[in-house]
Scaffold this motif. Structure first.
Motif, short mmCIF file in Angstrom:
data_model
loop_
_atom_site.label_atom_id
_atom_site.label_comp_id
_atom_site.label_asym_id
_atom_site.label_seq_id
_atom_site.Cartn_x
_atom_site.Cartn_y
_atom_site.Cartn_z
N ILE A 75 0.84 -1.20 0.00
CA ILE A 75 0.00 0.00 0.00
C ILE A 75 0.88 1.25 0.00
CG2 ILE A 75 -1.63 1.37 1.36
CD1 ILE A 75 -2.79 -1.33 2.34
N GLU A 79 0.52 3.84 -2.96
CA GLU A 79 -0.21 5.07 -2.62
C GLU A 79 0.69 6.19 -2.07
OE1 GLU A 79 -3.60 5.37 -2.99
OE2 GLU A 79 -3.75 3.34 -3.79
N LYS A 81 1.29 6.53 0.97
CA LYS A 81 0.82 6.79 2.34
C LYS A 81 -0.05 5.60 2.75
CE LYS A 81 -3.25 9.17 0.70
NZ LYS A 81 -4.15 10.28 0.79
N ILE A 82 -0.40 5.58 4.00
CA ILE A 82 -1.27 4.52 4.52
C ILE A 82 -2.67 5.09 4.72
CG2 ILE A 82 -1.70 2.91 6.42
CD1 ILE A 82 0.77 2.21 4.71
N ASP A 83 -3.61 4.54 4.00
CA ASP A 83 -5.02 4.90 4.16
C ASP A 83 -5.66 3.76 4.94
OD1 ASP A 83 -7.77 5.27 3.95
OD2 ASP A 83 -7.67 5.96 1.87
N GLN A 84 -6.13 4.04 6.13
CA GLN A 84 -6.65 2.98 7.00
C GLN A 84 -7.87 2.28 6.41
OE1 GLN A 84 -7.15 4.39 11.00
NE2 GLN A 84 -5.03 5.05 11.16
N GLN A 85 -8.45 2.81 5.37
CA GLN A 85 -9.61 2.17 4.76
C GLN A 85 -9.22 1.17 3.68
OE1 GLN A 85 -12.55 2.75 6.17
NE2 GLN A 85 -11.38 4.07 7.53
N LYS A 86 -7.95 1.14 3.27
CA LYS A 86 -7.55 0.30 2.15
C LYS A 86 -6.81 -1.00 2.47
CE LYS A 86 -7.61 3.79 -1.37
NZ LYS A 86 -6.92 4.42 -2.46
#
Length: 93
Positions: A75, A79, A81-86
């Motif tokens: 991820i 991306e 970055k870290i998107d907590q939804q993905k």
């Protein structure tokens, strides 16, 4: 080096530098994960290996801990970055 200094340093790193650090951490995590797994099984055999300081022969298996860490790394690579939804996208849930 204080924690605050480390966090400030991370703010100024490029994504490639962050990925390099993440890959290094992932490498260590996977080895530790596989090593820990060698201590599950026949208690007498494990005790013998501990006494004689022998490593388990053959392949060492990693667990879902390593698989999840690889997903987080992927991820970050995709991306930036870290998107907590993905994260669920990488774990076949």
């Amino acid at each position: 080096m204080c924690k605050r200094h480390i966090l400030v340093s991370l703010c100024f790193m490029t994504i490639d530098e962050k990925l390099r650090l993440a890959s290094t951490s992932l490498f260590g995590l996977s080895i530790g994960d596989a090593f820990r797994e060698t201590f599950f099984g026949n208690e007498d055999l494990i005790t013998k290996r501990l006494i004689y300081k022998e490593l388990k022969p053959g392949n060492w298996n990693v667990t879902d801990d390593t698989v999840m860490a690889i997903g987080i790394h992927n991820i970050l690579a995709l991306e930036g970055k870290i998107d907590q939804q993905k994260p669920w996208l990488f774990f076949n849930i």
